[in-house]
Design an enzyme around this catalytic site. Structure first.
Site, mmCIF file in Angstrom:
data_model
loop_
_atom_site.group_PDB
_atom_site.id
_atom_site.type_symbol
_atom_site.label_atom_id
_atom_site.label_comp_id
_atom_site.label_asym_id
_atom_site.label_seq_id
_atom_site.Cartn_x
_atom_site.Cartn_y
_atom_site.Cartn_z
ATOM 1 C CG ASN A 18 -10.041 4.648 -11.458
ATOM 2 O OD1 ASN A 18 -9.508 5.028 -10.415
ATOM 3 N ND2 ASN A 18 -11.017 3.755 -11.473
ATOM 4 N NE ARG A 87 -1.670 1.146 -5.352
ATOM 5 C CZ ARG A 87 -0.815 0.195 -5.009
ATOM 6 N NH1 ARG A 87 -0.347 0.169 -3.792
ATOM 7 N NH2 ARG A 87 -0.434 -0.710 -5.861
ATOM 8 C CG ASP A 111 -9.799 3.659 -1.387
ATOM 9 O OD1 ASP A 111 -9.908 4.588 -0.580
ATOM 10 O OD2 ASP A 111 -10.211 3.695 -2.550
ATOM 11 C CB VAL A 321 -10.140 -7.402 -8.689
ATOM 12 C CG1 VAL A 321 -9.019 -6.380 -8.918
ATOM 13 C CG2 VAL A 321 -10.731 -7.842 -10.036
#
Length: 414
Positions: A18, A87, A111, A321
């Protein structure tokens, strides 16, 4: 994999998925050669390399080192196959707008864990003076110039914070991002940008201030350790009543997940370059609530569910989330887990041992969670579509085997 093994040994965690993909995107902000080290050998990294190549950069990957040569005039159009597969490719939007004042980026893939709209990205860029639209499946932005302003995010979005930060470093004047994401990966990006000549303060807090500069220079930067991978190994130790020394991750970046583990009965001991997790008894049931950092990370939610599935007692998990992550519970049910879902809540009554089954990974973390569940099942568990795992966990099977797991990888799974 065959269940029943106690995991024990050392595992070395590489740089964060990330973070590294966004650091690669940030290289677009400066002409010249940027070097990133401690990069993970995950499938998403060559995809991002292809995205940058499509924009005109020359990218070389050698071991854990990525070298990016950014041209004087990169393309502003990112609309090719690699973008739709990843993404994180949307992270090129901010650098392209910051440096070129225009961008055309295909809406990205990724995802299947729920909707992740780009509204905050677009609204923040509009506040900086850009004209933003969605046209023919692309995010299109143009600006005569970008001017600093105050941007309030409705939600502390990791991706929006990164894109706006990268756009604002070359804007005129001062930009303030309020209710910004606070993750260690945001701090990592800000650190690299400052090394490049940016003036960013407040990263890691909810208010980030950026003083715009005229230009940036390339740099060499070491990627921060992957706290999600580190957390996965920590929970694996607790699930298998094992002892794993995890190297390369700051335990302070996992304060909430590790506190939950201690409540479940595990022992966590910080070390010079990481921490050790040890469990001698069956985990106790605990509750989890996913929240933006420093709360419990949504990326570890499937891992927490796997722990709850074998814990003594009932655990409640609340997902705040991503709404579609409870698809993972359906796969756990194939293994005999007593689970109920209601909206964004899941309740699990743990079993001491799960029932082996064929299951299917739906995303990176779900895949890893299913493997951990298979380690505490009564026979041979097969995780299909395990290619998802490769996108976030380098050498996952090799690490498991080194820790004592009975796991095999079949190349027919693709």
């Amino acid at each position: 994999m065959t269940g029943g093994a106690r995991l024990a040994g050392d595992v070395y965690v590489a740089g964060a998925k990330n973070s590294v993909l966004k650091l690669m995107a940030a290289s677009l902000l400066a002409e010249g050669t940027t070097v990133l080290t401690n990069c993970p050998a995950i499938q998403d990294l060559p995809l991002m390399a292809d995205v940058l190549r499509g924009l005109g950069s020359v990218v070389t990957v050698e071991g854990d080192r990525v070298t990016i040569e950014t041209p004087a005039e990169p393309s502003h159009i990112a609309d090719f196959p690699a973008v739709s597969k990843l993404r994180a490719s949307v992270a090129v939007l901010g650098p392209l707008m910051g440096r070129l004042k225009r961008a055309r980026v295909a809406l990205p893939g990724g995802d299947a864990i729920g909707s992740r709209p780009l509204d905050m990205h677009q609204n923040g860029l509009r506040a900086l003076g850009a004209r933003m639209e969605i046209e023919h499946g692309q995010v299109v932005g143009e600006a005569d110039r970008l001017r600093g302003t105050t941007i309030f995010l409705d939600f502390p979005s990791h991706g929006a914070t990164e894109n706006l930060l990268m756009a604002a470093v070359l804007a005129e004047g001062t930009t303030v991002i309020d209710n910004a994401a606070r993750e260690p990966e945001i701090v990592d990006l800000a650190t690299m940008l400052n090394q490049m000549g940016a003036k960013v303060t407040g990263a890691g807090t909810s208010t980030i201030t950026i003083e715009g500069v005229d230009r940036l220079s390339p740099t060499t930067h070491r990627t921060v350790g992957d706290r999600v991978v580190g957390g996965t190994w920590a929970y694996a130790a607790a699930m298998t009543r094992g002892r794993i020394a995890i190297h390369g991750v700051d335990p302070q970046h996992l304060a909430t997940p590790l506190e939950r583990l201690e409540r479940a009965g595990a022992t966590v001991t910080p070390t010079e370059d990481g921490f050790i997790v040890e469990a001698t008894e069956r985990a106790r049931g605990v509750d989890f609530i996913t929240l933006p950092y420093p709360g419990f990370p949504t990326d570890l939610q499937p891992i927490a569910l796997a722990l709850a599935a074998v814990a003594d007692g009932t655990s409640m998990l609340t997902e705040n989330v991503f709404e579609a992550r409870f698809r993972f519970v359906e796969e756990l049910a194939r293994m005999g887990v007593d689970a109920q879902t209601d909206g964004h809540h899941a309740s699990l009554r743990g079993r001491e041992q799960l029932s082996s089954a064929q299951v299917w990974a739906t995303d990176i973390r779900a895949g890893a969670g299913l493997v951990l569940a298979g380690l505490v099942a009564d026979g041979v568990t097969v995780v299909n579509d395990s290619w998802h795992i490769d996108r976030g966990y380098p050498e996952f099977v090799a690490d498991l085997v080194s820790l004592g797991a009975k796991v095999e990888r079949h190349t027919t799974d693709s």
